[in-house]
Design an enzyme around this catalytic site. Structure first.
Site, mmCIF file in Angstrom:
data_model
loop_
_atom_site.group_PDB
_atom_site.id
_atom_site.type_symbol
_atom_site.label_atom_id
_atom_site.label_comp_id
_atom_site.label_asym_id
_atom_site.label_seq_id
_atom_site.Cartn_x
_atom_site.Cartn_y
_atom_site.Cartn_z
ATOM 1 N N GLY A 63 0.802 -1.215 0.000
ATOM 2 C CA GLY A 63 0.000 0.000 0.000
ATOM 3 C C GLY A 63 0.839 1.270 0.000
ATOM 4 O O GLY A 63 1.985 1.290 0.462
ATOM 5 N N GLY B 26 -0.013 -5.666 0.942
ATOM 6 C CA GLY B 26 -1.058 -5.737 -0.063
ATOM 7 C C GLY B 26 -0.540 -6.184 -1.416
ATOM 8 O O GLY B 26 -1.282 -6.768 -2.212
ATOM 9 N N GLU C 106 2.925 -5.062 8.557
ATOM 10 C CA GLU C 106 2.029 -3.964 8.925
ATOM 11 C C GLU C 106 1.890 -3.743 10.426
ATOM 12 O O GLU C 106 1.757 -2.602 10.883
ATOM 13 C CB GLU C 106 0.633 -4.206 8.320
ATOM 14 C CG GLU C 106 0.590 -4.224 6.801
ATOM 15 C CD GLU C 106 0.877 -5.592 6.214
ATOM 16 O OE1 GLU C 106 0.711 -5.754 4.999
ATOM 17 O OE2 GLU C 106 1.297 -6.508 6.957
ATOM 18 N N ASP D 294 -3.546 -7.212 6.487
ATOM 19 C CA ASP D 294 -4.811 -7.019 5.780
ATOM 20 C C ASP D 294 -4.787 -7.618 4.378
ATOM 21 O O ASP D 294 -3.987 -8.497 4.090
ATOM 22 C CB ASP D 294 -5.162 -5.529 5.740
ATOM 23 C CG ASP D 294 -4.227 -4.717 4.851
ATOM 24 O OD1 ASP D 294 -3.043 -5.097 4.711
ATOM 25 O OD2 ASP D 294 -4.681 -3.702 4.289
#
Length: 388
Positions: free
Chosen positions: A72, A119, A142, A150
């Site tokens: 991300g 991601g 993360e 996620d």
């Protein structure tokens, strides 16, 4: 995760149609192919179009440059920290896209050369075939910056053998290409010098036949033998320590193991955990544990709630402090609040896990006939007024 600087009119994702083959190229090499709002929108557009195209049989995805995708766009999150729900749309679209990548109806091959983190790795692991090289580097780091694991990884990590998922999620440990295959997070290892030739071969097959594709990849792939000091060879200790109920107990168990002969490697693990966001660690552990009992759609809906509550600083602003320390000021000296694991209360964690009102949840399609429904533009968020 990484930071990016947007360039006007940049073709951030290239989509090519080559007879029955469709080729996606993540095209931000200088920014390590980070995932921005535009990247998510283009990926969804291509994948929906090609799933409905009878002429499309095989979808290949790769990254240009030295990264597949570093995850991300941290700068996007940081720059939007003072604007209410500035990143809600891209978060919604990304998790909605993750569901469709996992359940895609056409054969997919990821050619993963270089960095594949967070991601970015969600564009690799769910594929029918994921090909890695000696230059592939995977991690889900993360939690260390006050975020959580996620993009479907509370589903994927929770299904790894033993408690390897908790280990990878909490420590952000890196795996190389051979380790990814051995861990079940990739399907094949191909030496990097052979990857362009493999791509040409897959395109020339001009088919989505899984057996033919597998046979073609296996012509280029080699058997993997992980190094003696790989964390995958520490499975018994990892399972023992990371099976504990709380982060505090995990650390205590690691400390006990670290005092035994031959366990010097645990020192770096403990150092990383103790430097990480207490809030991020506790949210991540609970998410992985819940993921063991949840289906993919449930995991993605949960992750959407967690991400929005974290970005809204519902119980802590650690995520912005973590990004600041890592990529903005680069002082690597975050000041966490709460500052210790003991100060992160279970009742506070309950707040970030609490379901939203039904119309504000991530809309995952419930039936095959409507599997591309639930887009952001059809959600309550797209039409609501600010502050509603």
């Amino acid at each position: 995760m990484a930071q990016a600087v947007a360039t006007p009119d940049e073709q951030v994702v290239l989509g090519e149609e080559l007879e029955h083959v469709r080729l996606i190229t993540l095209n931000r090499p200088r920014q390590l192919n980070v995932i921005s709002s535009k990247v998510v929108s283009l990926l969804a557009e291509y994948l929906e179009k090609w799933e409905d195209d009878d002429n499309a049989k095989l979808v290949i995805i790769k990254g240009l440059g030295r990264a597949f995708s570093a995850g991300g766009d941290l700068k996007m999150f940081y720059d939007g920290r003072k604007q209410e729900d500035s990143c809600l749309e891209v978060v919604y679209r990304m998790y909605w896209l993750c569901y469709h990548i996992h359940t895609y109806k056409k054969t997919q091959v990821a050619l993963v050369h270089g960095i594949s983190m967070g991601g970015g790795a969600s564009l690799m692991v769910p594929m029918k075939f994921s090909v890695v090289t000696e230059k592939t580097v995977f991690a889900t780091p993360e939690a260390s910056i006050g975020f959580h694991t996620d993009c479907g990884f509370s589903y994927m990590h929770s299904r790894l053998p033993g408690h390897m998922g908790e280990f990878l999620a909490l420590t952000g440990a890196r795996l190389n290409g051979k380790e990814l295959v051995a861990a079940g997070l990739a399907t094949h290892f191909v030496p990097s010098e052979k990857l362009p030739e493999l791509e040409k071969r897959l395109i020339s097959l001009n088919s989505g036949d899984e057996n033919a594709i597998k046979a073609a990849i296996e012509e280029f792939s080699v058997d993997v033998h992980i190094d003696e000091d790989s964390v995958l060879n520490k499975k018994s200790i990892i399972d023992e320590c990371f099976s504990k109920d709380t982060v505090e107990e995990i650390i205590q168990s690691l400390e006990a193991e670290s005092r035994k002969e031959g366990n010097a490697w645990i020192g770096a693990v403990l150092k990383g955990l103790k430097r990480s966001s207490p809030t991020g660690l506790k949210i991540t552990l609970r998410s992985i544990r819940e993921g063991r009992e949840q289906k993919l759609a449930e995991c993605l809906r949960k992750e959407f709630r967690l991400t929005m509550n974290i970005l809204r600083t519902t119980i802590s602003s650690d995520v912005y402090e973590g990004i600041r320390a890592l990529t903005i000021d680069k002082d690597n000296s975050p000041k966490w609040d709460p500052s210790t694991l003991e100060k992160v209360k279970n009742e506070d964690l309950d707040l970030v896990f609490q379901p939203f009102q039904q119309h504000l949840e991530l809309l995952i399609p419930e039936s095959e006939g409507h599997r591309w429904d639930g887009k952001y533009e059809h959600s309550a968020y797209a039409t609501r007024k600010v502050g509603e």
